[in-house]
Design an enzyme around this catalytic site. Structure first.
Site, PDB file in Angstrom:
ATOM      1  N   ARG A 278      37.449  35.311  19.330  1.00 16.47           N
ATOM      2  CA  ARG A 278      37.398  35.514  20.775  1.00 16.47           C
ATOM      3  C   ARG A 278      37.895  36.938  21.028  1.00 16.47           C
ATOM      4  O   ARG A 278      37.408  37.860  20.402  1.00 16.47           O
ATOM      5  CB  ARG A 278      38.203  34.421  21.517  1.00 16.47           C
TER       6      ARG A 278
ATOM      7  N   LYS B 208      46.535  27.948  33.781  1.00 17.91           N
ATOM      8  CA  LYS B 208      45.105  28.111  34.106  1.00 17.91           C
ATOM      9  C   LYS B 208      44.348  26.794  34.195  1.00 17.91           C
ATOM     10  O   LYS B 208      43.418  26.687  34.979  1.00 17.91           O
ATOM     11  CB  LYS B 208      44.435  29.060  33.115  1.00 17.91           C
TER      12      LYS B 208
HETATM   13  C1  LIG Z   1      44.605  29.496  27.553  1.00 12.76           C
HETATM   14  C2  LIG Z   1      45.393  30.446  26.768  1.00 12.76           C
HETATM   15  C3  LIG Z   1      46.632  30.038  26.244  1.00 12.76           C
HETATM   16  C4  LIG Z   1      47.185  28.639  26.417  1.00 12.76           C
HETATM   17  O1  LIG Z   1      46.565  27.763  25.523  1.00 12.76           O
HETATM   18  P1  LIG Z   1      47.032  26.218  25.391  1.00 12.76           P
HETATM   19  O2  LIG Z   1      46.234  25.708  24.250  1.00 12.76           O
HETATM   20  O3  LIG Z   1      46.686  25.574  26.692  1.00 12.76           O
HETATM   21  O4  LIG Z   1      48.475  26.223  25.129  1.00 12.76           O
HETATM   22  C5  LIG Z   1      47.363  30.967  25.536  1.00 12.76           C
HETATM   23  N1  LIG Z   1      46.910  32.222  25.331  1.00 12.76           N
HETATM   24  C6  LIG Z   1      45.720  32.642  25.813  1.00 12.76           C
HETATM   25  C7  LIG Z   1      45.285  34.042  25.547  1.00 12.76           C
HETATM   26  C8  LIG Z   1      44.913  31.767  26.533  1.00 12.76           C
HETATM   27  O5  LIG Z   1      43.741  32.193  26.996  1.00 12.76           O
END
Ligand SMILES: *Cc1c(COP(=O)(O)O)cnc(C)c1O
Length: 371
Positions: free
Chosen positions: A131, A36
């Site tokens: 969250r 992302k």
């Molecule tokens: C963005 C996201 C991740 C990845 O997080 P990083 O810190 O970039 O490894 C994993 N799980 C969810 C639900 C996320 O939104």
């Protein structure tokens, strides 16, 4: 080459993927690569797959579309809990999604039945980061409803930490997730193949050998892209931190006083920036700004250059101590943190250049435009 641009070193991303995976594998943890922060960049995704990730995840459907349109074939996971208005597309394009709303699961169920599909679901539990996720006390009643729904299959329990409130993965909260998963398995005779505990913030726990047994899945973005765990933001051993570098061009060179002249109010963004008197400064303006980056999140590769300010389209630098002489038209480079990487990859004004193999000097351009 058009400026500004961001270079993406695919070999470094592949290398970082291998480094993270070898640790996770030793501890029985499978890894899904998270794209992302690169807006679902297909070249980045392919580098992650070459490095061995078992599937790809993104928070936005449009990014998953982009990966699929580029011909990438793997399992796709939607990280952000689906909007009610997008359930049909989730069923059509995504294999597995993270969920926390029973009404959304009902809508996914109906859409899946209509499409003749079975959609896999990870139920998200909030273990303190505030969250997404249901409260631990609601897990049993939630799953009791969810297992009745046709067209969806509960395949796992997950939690996300260190994103909203900065809560750190710990032996306690990871054990809590494993316990909840076992209670669900026993109560509903429902084997869960995924206990998805961590993102890049969980690597320390694994490396310290204290990750509770049972956690068998990680969703990893930043540690692969920027080579950092995200609790202390320390470089992860054996990874590169500079797979992404931002480049911008000098469009004005000037000697100007370090202090503004005249009565002062707020700047273009409603802030009151402080200026200190260092006499006359040798300054440059570059063609990148707050529309493209999070200014505190970039750092000049020449550490003797200081950032003095930015507006939407300009970045102001103090070059008084720069190592090499700089002139109009020169291109300067910057390291990026996660916030700036996300902004630069999202900005359609920043061109994206992938580098790989022996032809590192030859840039293969990929589109910077969004669909
Ligand atoms: C963005 C996201 C991740 C990845 O997080 P990083 O810190 O970039 O490894 C994993 N799980 C969810 C639900 C996320 O939104």
């Amino acid at each position: 080459m058009k400026t500004p641009y961001i270079t993406i070193d695919l070999d470094k991303i592949e290398h970082n993927t291998r480094a993270v995976l070898s640790l996770c594998r030793q501890h029985g943890i499978g890894v899904t690569g998270v794209t992302k922060a690169t807006c679902g960049n297909p070249e980045v995704a392919k580098a992650m797959l070459r490095g061995g990730v078992q599937s790809l995840a993104d928070s936005r459907l449009i990014n998953i579309h982009r990966l699929q349109a580029a011909g990438i074939e793997t399992q796709f996971m939607l990280l952000r809990v689906p909007a009610l208005s997008e359930v049909n597309d989730v069923i059509a394009f995504v294999d597995i999604s993270l969920n926390s709303e029973i009404d959304t699961l009902r809508a996914l169920s109906a859409a899946a039945v209509q499409a003749g599909k079975v959609h896999e679901v990870i139920v998200m539990v909030d273990l303190g980061d505030l969250r997404e996720g249901i409260c631990p006390s609601e897990v049993l009643s939630f799953v009791a409803e969810a297992v009745k729904l046709p067209g969806i299959r509960i395949v796992g329990l997950g939690t996300n930490l260190a994103c909203f409130a900065g809560v750190v993965p710990s032996v306690q909260n990871m054990n809590h997730l494993v316990e909840l998963a076992h209670i669900v398995e026993n109560t509903f005779h429902l084997p869960l193949k995924l206990i998805s505990g961590i993102n890049s913030s969980g690597l320390d726990l694994i490396a310290a050998n204290t990750m509770p047994a049972g956690i068998n899945h990680a969703r990893i973005g930043e540690a692969i892209l920027l080579g950092r765990e995200t609790v202390h933001r320390q470089p992860w051993p054996g990874t590169h931190q500079d797979a992404f570098i931002l480049h911008a061009e000098v469009i004005e060179m000037n000697e100007k006083p370090s202090l503004p002249l005249g009565e002062r109010s707020e700047d273009a963004f409603g802030n009151h920036p402080a200026f200190h008197n260092h006499g006359m400064l040798k300054r440059a303006l570059l063609n990148v700004g707050r529309e493209d980056i999070d200014v505190p999140g970039i750092s000049p590769r020449d550490q003797n250059i200081n950032i003095i300010g930015a507006s939407s389209g300009y970045l102001g630098l103090d070059l008084s101590n720069a190592k090499t002489p700089i002139q109009l038209g020169d291109v300067l480079s910057f390291n990026l943190n996660y916030a700036s990487l996300l902004a630069a990859m999202t900005s359609e004004y920043v061109h994206k250049q992938t580098l790989s193999g022996g032809s590192k000097s030859k840039f293969s351009e990929i589109s910077g435009e969004r669909q």
